[in-house]
Design a protein around this motif. Structure first.
Motif, PDB file in Angstrom:
ATOM      1  N   ARG B 206       5.774  15.858 -10.709  1.00  0.00           N
ATOM      2  CA  ARG B 206       5.739  14.406 -10.746  1.00  0.00           C
ATOM      3  C   ARG B 206       4.505  13.921 -10.004  1.00  0.00           C
ATOM      4  NH1 ARG B 206      10.907  12.671 -11.968  1.00  0.00           N
ATOM      5  NH2 ARG B 206      12.501  14.279 -11.833  1.00  0.00           N
ATOM      6  N   ARG B 207       3.890  12.897 -10.560  1.00  0.00           N
ATOM      7  CA  ARG B 207       2.691  12.372  -9.923  1.00  0.00           C
ATOM      8  C   ARG B 207       2.732  10.862  -9.879  1.00  0.00           C
ATOM      9  NH1 ARG B 207       1.040  16.759 -12.861  1.00  0.00           N
ATOM     10  NH2 ARG B 207      -0.226  18.275 -11.769  1.00  0.00           N
ATOM     11  N   LEU B 208       2.119  10.325  -8.861  1.00  0.00           N
ATOM     12  CA  LEU B 208       2.092   8.883  -8.659  1.00  0.00           C
ATOM     13  C   LEU B 208       0.652   8.443  -8.473  1.00  0.00           C
ATOM     14  CD1 LEU B 208       4.306   6.855  -6.284  1.00  0.00           C
ATOM     15  CD2 LEU B 208       1.874   6.888  -5.856  1.00  0.00           C
ATOM     16  N   ARG B 209       0.336   7.279  -8.977  1.00  0.00           N
ATOM     17  CA  ARG B 209      -1.020   6.785  -8.790  1.00  0.00           C
ATOM     18  C   ARG B 209      -0.997   5.273  -8.589  1.00  0.00           C
ATOM     19  NH1 ARG B 209      -5.167   5.536 -12.905  1.00  0.00           N
ATOM     20  NH2 ARG B 209      -7.039   5.173 -11.698  1.00  0.00           N
ATOM     21  N   ILE B 210      -1.745   4.815  -7.608  1.00  0.00           N
ATOM     22  CA  ILE B 210      -1.902   3.372  -7.419  1.00  0.00           C
ATOM     23  C   ILE B 210      -3.087   2.952  -8.267  1.00  0.00           C
ATOM     24  CG2 ILE B 210      -2.345   1.516  -5.777  1.00  0.00           C
ATOM     25  CD1 ILE B 210      -1.144   3.395  -3.630  1.00  0.00           C
ATOM     26  N   VAL B 211      -2.780   2.250  -9.343  1.00  0.00           N
ATOM     27  CA  VAL B 211      -3.827   1.896 -10.296  1.00  0.00           C
ATOM     28  C   VAL B 211      -4.629   0.729  -9.755  1.00  0.00           C
ATOM     29  CG1 VAL B 211      -4.255   1.116 -12.654  1.00  0.00           C
ATOM     30  CG2 VAL B 211      -2.369   2.692 -12.185  1.00  0.00           C
ATOM     31  N   LYS B 212      -3.940  -0.147  -9.052  1.00  0.00           N
ATOM     32  CA  LYS B 212      -4.579  -1.389  -8.661  1.00  0.00           C
ATOM     33  C   LYS B 212      -3.843  -1.964  -7.470  1.00  0.00           C
ATOM     34  CE  LYS B 212      -5.428  -5.809 -10.930  1.00  0.00           C
ATOM     35  NZ  LYS B 212      -5.373  -6.462 -12.224  1.00  0.00           N
ATOM     36  N   TYR B 213      -4.591  -2.510  -6.543  1.00  0.00           N
ATOM     37  CA  TYR B 213      -3.954  -3.160  -5.403  1.00  0.00           C
ATOM     38  C   TYR B 213      -4.898  -4.265  -4.970  1.00  0.00           C
ATOM     39  CZ  TYR B 213      -0.904  -3.446  -1.292  1.00  0.00           C
ATOM     40  OH  TYR B 213      -0.005  -3.857  -0.339  1.00  0.00           O
ATOM     41  N   ARG B 214      -4.622  -5.447  -5.429  1.00  0.00           N
ATOM     42  CA  ARG B 214      -5.535  -6.562  -5.189  1.00  0.00           C
ATOM     43  C   ARG B 214      -5.587  -6.883  -3.691  1.00  0.00           C
ATOM     44  NH1 ARG B 214      -4.476 -11.634  -8.876  1.00  0.00           N
ATOM     45  NH2 ARG B 214      -5.615 -10.488 -10.453  1.00  0.00           N
ATOM     46  N   GLY B 215      -6.802  -6.931  -3.185  1.00  0.00           N
ATOM     47  CA  GLY B 215      -6.980  -7.353  -1.798  1.00  0.00           C
ATOM     48  C   GLY B 215      -6.722  -6.276  -0.779  1.00  0.00           C
ATOM     49  N   SER B 216      -6.622  -5.042  -1.224  1.00  0.00           N
ATOM     50  CA  SER B 216      -6.356  -3.993  -0.237  1.00  0.00           C
ATOM     51  C   SER B 216      -7.035  -2.698  -0.662  1.00  0.00           C
ATOM     52  CB  SER B 216      -4.854  -3.736  -0.115  1.00  0.00           C
ATOM     53  OG  SER B 216      -4.618  -2.575   0.646  1.00  0.00           O
ATOM     54  N   ALA B 217      -7.470  -1.979   0.339  1.00  0.00           N
ATOM     55  CA  ALA B 217      -7.932  -0.626   0.067  1.00  0.00           C
ATOM     56  C   ALA B 217      -6.711   0.232  -0.242  1.00  0.00           C
ATOM     57  CB  ALA B 217      -8.656  -0.071   1.286  1.00  0.00           C
ATOM     58  N   HIS B 218      -6.889   1.250  -1.020  1.00  0.00           N
ATOM     59  CA  HIS B 218      -5.779   2.154  -1.302  1.00  0.00           C
ATOM     60  C   HIS B 218      -6.349   3.451  -1.836  1.00  0.00           C
ATOM     61  CE1 HIS B 218      -6.135   1.753  -5.692  1.00  0.00           C
ATOM     62  NE2 HIS B 218      -6.513   0.534  -5.424  1.00  0.00           N
TER      63      HIS B 218
END
Lengths: 105, 568
Positions: B206-218
């Motif tokens: 299983r894999r997870l990815r943060i595609v987008k996070y407005r206003g924050s580094a990630h």
């Protein structure tokens, strides 16, 4: 719990009568349109053997659970069984008749 | 609402690893979109977000399911150790099941979703919810044919939740070409996370990815995550980084001659790789380090991937180690599992959980090459990076055994991993004169002086012994019988030389005796001659005296008195 709620509202209709319940949320244009459309359809197709209950969920929100109301307005045909649901302001008469099985497709 | 803050306020999900990835959590008071295939773990993620909020942050939460009925949900969550029944009684959790059956619905005109708003509002108000999860919203969309109304209503719903200052997670199925099937990413633009479940070599990861996070580094990498009895945990590949403190303290390997090769043992907290072909003694080296660590009173974790703990103990007793005593003393713990028994992430998580629980100072993974049979090399390497990083960040000394076969491919696997390691011992079978012996090289030892020589590696009743190299007259390495033969040959030569010298000495002694006898005889002869001569001389003197006296007497008798006076 749902049955209890239903019993409160229903006034033991005469056998053969249709029981229709219309859920609305306040007197919105859509609600008003649905009510008038429903009365017109019933007068035309079910003259003398129908019962309409209007439930305003703003007044009695707990009743939304029983018939799993998501969309407003929702018309529920409680009797004859099985239960049928038609949503919207019933401006589409054809679809309403199909939904209530007063007319086949 | 408070005055807008320049720093984005974050709402921790409490999901292990995820909050690290997005530097604190999901945006507070906004909605986060979670998209993934069926069975990717969306429901569990959303549920964990709500339940962790209740348990850890004291924030009541509403969980709205458009799919599963609440009974099933409670059973699923109970399997993870959450008691939904109790939380609902305590008015900290509200489960809301919005059942949709498209077959019952006929659309006949304009409608809205006020039913959802009303029921949601009632649930939120009933418990003073601060968090909300809307699970499987794609079902809402597939229940209605008028998507124009649906989109508008959905947008209105999100704004309504936002206006209440409630933090939301919305889960939905992935679309074929877009993140979500119904383009919800358009309305949920603040934070978008995708979940994925891929199968490689029959093992799902299983894999997870943060595609987008407005206003924050990630972090933007795909991160493996696991679902187990502890719930949802993400293991960021990058989270450990390389910023761990290092130690200059040395620890013994338990093999004095090996310590000597490293000029005083390995650094505390370093990672050691031992590679070698089958039967070269990798596990024996591991046993030495384990034994040495336990003797120092340090706790050891032994991750056995090919042998059972009993088997390891039995095998090590044959070279003189009683590992069972350390197990009984609670200093040694085994974790034995087949690499194929689960995905790499589960292995990793299990080891991490054990490390957290047992707090070892030393960890053995024997052998890491076993993972390669269950997966291809790249994920194995990524897993090992995370393992090494975790161990190092905790100051844990670690030893990884890797089996290499004769061919170069397997060696390259080890080499791919070797760059992670601080110390690399290479064990080799040395074939010489029809005999197989073991040799040990120190391939590398970061920050440590070390011997460049190969040592012969002996497995004895008292464990591993390293024998100094023996080179023959041509500079060739000699091991095993050849070494012994060479040594005895050398010894034989010396004995012969000693014997020959002895014989020559004896002969010389004899000659000396002969010479000395000759000298004695000559001296005796000489002495005799000398004596004879002296005897002769003294006789002659005596004779002369007598003659003179006779002559004088004659003369005195001839001359009378006067002549006598003259003579006087």
């Amino acid at each position: 719990m749902n049955d209890n709620d239903s019993n409160e509202i229903q006034h033991s209709p005469p056998p053969g009568d249709w029981v229709l319940r219309l859920y609305i949320a306040g007197q919105t244009p859509k609600s008003l349109a649905a009510m008038s459309n429903l009365h017109r359809i019933c007068d035309e197709h079910l003259a003398g053997k129908f019962q309409i209950e209007v439930i305003d969920l703003l007044e009695r929100p707990q009743l939304a659970e029983g018939d799993q109301i998501i969309a407003i307005p929702t018309l529920v045909r409680k009797l004859p069984e099985p239960i049928r649901k038609v949503i919207g302001d019933l401006s589409n008469i054809e679809k309403t008749l199909v939904g209530l099985e007063l007319k086949s497709l | 609402m408070n005055a807008p803050s320049p720093v984005l306020d974050k709402c921790p999900t409490g999901i292990a690893g995820f909050d690290d990835l997005c530097l604190g959590g999901v945006p507070r008071g906004r909605a986060t979109l979670l998209a993934g295939q069926a069975g990717a773990g969306k429901t569990l993620f959303a549920m964990s977000f709500v339940l962790n909020g209740i348990e850890r942050c004291g924030e009541p939460g509403v969980f709205v399911s458009f799919e599963e009925n609440p009974g099933e949900l409670a059973v699923n969550m109970a399997s993870l150790g959450f008691d939904l029944e109790r939380l609902q009684k305590e008015k900290r959790l509200h489960l809301l099941h919005l059942h949709l059956d498209p077959h019952e619905l006929i659309e006949a005109g304009e409608f809205d979703l006020d039913g959802v708003f009303l029921r949601l509002g009632a649930a939120i108000d009933a418990i003073g919810a601060r968090r909300i999860a809307l699970d499987a919203v794609e079902n809402l969309f597939s229940s209605f044919s008028d998507l124009r109304i649906l989109r508008g209503e959905f947008h209105r719903l999100l704004n309504w939740i936002k206006d209440k200052g409630i933090t939301a997670i919305v889960t939905t199925e992935r679309g074929r070409d877009s993140i979500t099937r119904h383009g919800l990413e358009k309305y949920l633009a603040d934070c978008v996370v995708t979940l994925d479940n891929r199968v490689d070599a029959q093992i799902a990861t299983r894999r997870l990815r943060i595609v987008k996070y407005r206003g924050s580094a990630h972090a933007s990498d795909e991160c493996p995550f696991i679902l187990d009895r502890n719930g949802f945990s993400v293991m960021p590949i990058t989270s450990a980084g390389l910023a761990y403190p290092v130690s200059t303290e040395r620890v013994s390997t338990g093999i004095p001659s090996l310590d000597a090769m490293l000029v005083g043992g390995i650094f505390c907290g370093s990672s050691v790789l031992v590679t070698g072909t089958a039967g070269t003694g990798k596990s024996s080296i591991a046993a030495h380090l384990v034994d040495a660590a336990c003797r120092r009173g340090e706790r050891c974790l032994y991750v056995a991937l090919e042998e059972s703990p009993d088997q390891v103990e039995r095998n090590m007793s044959s070279i003189g180690f009683d590992l069972a005593q350390w197990r009984r003393a609670g200093l040694l713990r085994f974790h034995a599992s087949r690499p194929t028994s689960s995905g790499l992430e589960t292995h990793l998580a299990t080891v991490f959980a054990l490390v957290d629980e047992f707090q070892p100072k030393f960890v053995v993974v024997d052998p890491i090459s076993a993972f390669s049979t269950a997966s291809n090399d790249e994920p194995v390497k990524l897993m090992l990076i995370r393992m090494v990083d975790r161990f190092k960040s905790r100051g844990i000394t670690s030893l990884f055994n890797a089996l290499t076969s004769g061919n170069t491919m397997a060696e390259s696997t080890a080499i791919g991993v070797s760059s992670l390691m601080d110390v690399w011992f290479l064990l080799r079978n040395l074939e010489l004169a029809g005999e197989r012996t073991r040799g040990l090289y120190v391939c590398k030892a970061r920050g440590m002086a070390h011997s460049n020589q190969i040592r012969e590696f002996l497995l004895t009743d008292e464990g591993v012994r390293l024998v100094d190299v023996v080179l023959d007259d041509n500079g060739q390495l000699l091991t095993g019988s050849a070494r012994q033969m060479y040594k005895s040959q050398k010894e034989g030569d010396a004995a012969m030389r000693r014997a020959a010298a002895g014989r020559r000495r004896a002969a010389l002694d004899n000659r000396r005796q002969v010479v000395e006898a000759k000298i004695a005889a000559m001296r005796a002869e000489f002495d005799e001659e000398l004596r004879v001569l002296e005897a002769e001389l003294s006789q002659e003197d005596a004779d002369q005296d007598a003659a003179e006296r006779a002559a004088a007497a004659m003369a005195s008798r001839r001359s009378g008195g006067s002549r006598r006076d003259e003579d006087q």
